[in-house]
Motif scaffolding. Sequence first.
Motif, short mmCIF file in Angstrom:
data_model
loop_
_atom_site.label_atom_id
_atom_site.label_comp_id
_atom_site.label_asym_id
_atom_site.label_seq_id
_atom_site.Cartn_x
_atom_site.Cartn_y
_atom_site.Cartn_z
N ARG A 173 0.84 -1.21 0.00
CA ARG A 173 0.00 0.00 0.00
C ARG A 173 0.87 1.26 0.00
O ARG A 173 0.62 2.21 -0.75
CB ARG A 173 -0.91 -0.02 1.23
N LYS A 174 1.91 1.26 0.83
CA LYS A 174 2.72 2.47 0.99
C LYS A 174 3.68 2.72 -0.17
O LYS A 174 4.23 3.82 -0.27
CB LYS A 174 3.48 2.39 2.31
N CYS A 175 3.89 1.72 -1.02
CA CYS A 175 4.71 1.99 -2.22
C CYS A 175 3.86 2.02 -3.48
O CYS A 175 4.38 1.90 -4.59
CB CYS A 175 5.82 0.93 -2.35
N GLY A 176 2.55 2.21 -3.30
CA GLY A 176 1.63 2.19 -4.44
C GLY A 176 1.96 3.22 -5.51
O GLY A 176 1.68 3.00 -6.69
N PHE A 219 0.73 -6.23 -11.22
CA PHE A 219 2.03 -6.57 -10.66
C PHE A 219 1.94 -7.90 -9.92
O PHE A 219 0.85 -8.41 -9.65
CB PHE A 219 2.51 -5.47 -9.71
N ILE A 220 3.10 -8.45 -9.58
CA ILE A 220 3.15 -9.62 -8.72
C ILE A 220 3.82 -9.25 -7.40
O ILE A 220 4.58 -8.28 -7.33
CB ILE A 220 3.86 -10.83 -9.37
N LYS A 238 -5.41 -14.29 -18.22
CA LYS A 238 -6.49 -14.99 -18.91
C LYS A 238 -7.73 -15.10 -18.05
O LYS A 238 -8.86 -14.93 -18.54
CB LYS A 238 -6.02 -16.39 -19.31
N ARG A 239 -7.56 -15.34 -16.72
CA ARG A 239 -8.71 -15.53 -15.85
C ARG A 239 -9.39 -14.23 -15.47
O ARG A 239 -10.60 -14.22 -15.19
CB ARG A 239 -8.28 -16.28 -14.59
N GLY A 240 -8.64 -13.16 -15.38
CA GLY A 240 -9.25 -11.85 -15.22
C GLY A 240 -9.69 -11.46 -13.82
O GLY A 240 -10.34 -10.43 -13.65
N GLY A 241 -9.38 -12.23 -12.79
CA GLY A 241 -9.75 -11.86 -11.43
C GLY A 241 -8.88 -10.74 -10.89
O GLY A 241 -7.86 -10.37 -11.48
N ILE A 242 -9.29 -10.21 -9.73
CA ILE A 242 -8.50 -9.15 -9.14
C ILE A 242 -7.17 -9.68 -8.61
O ILE A 242 -6.19 -8.96 -8.52
CB ILE A 242 -9.27 -8.44 -8.02
N ALA A 243 -7.14 -10.97 -8.28
CA ALA A 243 -5.92 -11.56 -7.73
C ALA A 243 -5.83 -13.03 -8.12
O ALA A 243 -6.84 -13.70 -8.36
CB ALA A 243 -5.90 -11.44 -6.20
N SER A 244 -4.60 -13.52 -8.18
CA SER A 244 -4.32 -14.94 -8.36
C SER A 244 -3.26 -15.34 -7.35
O SER A 244 -2.36 -14.55 -7.04
CB SER A 244 -3.84 -15.25 -9.78
N LEU A 283 -4.70 -1.77 -5.17
CA LEU A 283 -4.14 -0.65 -4.42
C LEU A 283 -5.24 0.29 -3.94
O LEU A 283 -5.16 0.86 -2.84
CB LEU A 283 -3.12 0.09 -5.27
N ASP A 284 -6.28 0.46 -4.75
CA ASP A 284 -7.42 1.28 -4.33
C ASP A 284 -8.14 0.64 -3.15
O ASP A 284 -8.57 1.32 -2.21
CB ASP A 284 -8.39 1.48 -5.49
N ILE A 285 -8.29 -0.68 -3.20
CA ILE A 285 -8.95 -1.40 -2.10
C ILE A 285 -8.13 -1.25 -0.82
O ILE A 285 -8.68 -1.02 0.27
CB ILE A 285 -9.13 -2.87 -2.47
#
Length: 392
Positions: free
Chosen positions: A95-98, A105-106, A127-133, A201-203
């Motif tokens: 969050r602090k280096c956003g 990013f990973i 390909k899956r398109g979710g917010i996270a993997s 990062l917004d979340i």
Amino acid sequence: MGFMVRTAVILAGGKGTRLRPLTLSLPKPLVPVGNLPLLHHILKLLENDGFEKVIVIVNYMGDKIREYISKIGHSLELEIRIPNINSLDTADGVRKCGSLIDEDFIVIMGDILTNIDLSSFIKFHEKRGGIASIALVETDNPLGYGVVVLSDDSKISLFLEKPHSVELYLMRFMYSKHRLPRAFYANLVNTGIYAFKREILDILDDNPELMDWGRHVFPYLVENNYTINGWIAQGYWKDIGVLKQYLEANIDLLNSEVRPLKPLGHKENGIWLDDGVVIEKGAKIIPPIAVGKDVLIEKGAVVGPYAILGNKCYVGKGAKIANSVAWDCVGIGKDALVKGAILASNVKLGENVRIDEEVVIGEGVFINSNMLIERGKIIYPLRKVLGVKVIR
């Protein structure tokens, strides 16, 4: 590069309490694996998989990590940045280096040794398109790791961080009893490698109470119906954050189980050698081993199998070391025996010392001649063990 994600964040700020006494003198990302800092292996993995920008988040002994990066950064085809932030936990650091992150990013933890194919992971994520993997691996014992409930289409519907055995049993019973259209993979665990859309990062900004990925962020995302996908990884992976697994990781690297990652030096017949090594006539070398710069191995000494000697180590006449790791400037006296142990920098062993399996000796310890250090003993830094006695 065939995919769009080019930025990686390495979380390298932990205190490494489970690796004490080794991490009392060195931050966990700099502990040597095959005579190279663990952080070096992570950076090489990112470079090999085509990443371009790396943000390293530091805290505990951060100056040592900054110093190391300043020395080796020019040798890597990576833009490496270490922001001046005070992170309170894993997600808080990101969050602090956003402001330094302008794309998806990973995130990769700074205490793992792996050769997982990150480019395949990113392709899956995009390909899956979710917010996270989350990259997952199978393990015989999932306790101590984050475990997931994974649907048939690879979506994570429940994330449980470091559950107790009773919790695992109850979860498995619940999903079996109700025959829900999900599979509970109790042997799939969180690797500490994540891919995110920049939206995360917004979340994080909107929810400052979310401090840790496993304990806070992933449960929050699941509860609020965000899509998190789980990718079952192939390849080598080990959390080196505990002493036993740290030693295993060194041995695995010698065994070429983490290719293309490798020990420092050039390889000859299973022996990794750096410059300035002197092996006297009559010394016996049993591969695989790795030997750092300016090491002296005297006649009659036996080194290996599975021994790693750091820079400027000394192995005296008739001494033996096997299945062990010795950091820089370790001295092993005449007729001493070291088996299955970890010796931090500047440890000195007198003549005829016996170091048993699972012993860990911190930096700068002196062990007097004729001492026996029994199995499992941990000796903290800068101590002198004198007299003829058994250390239990």
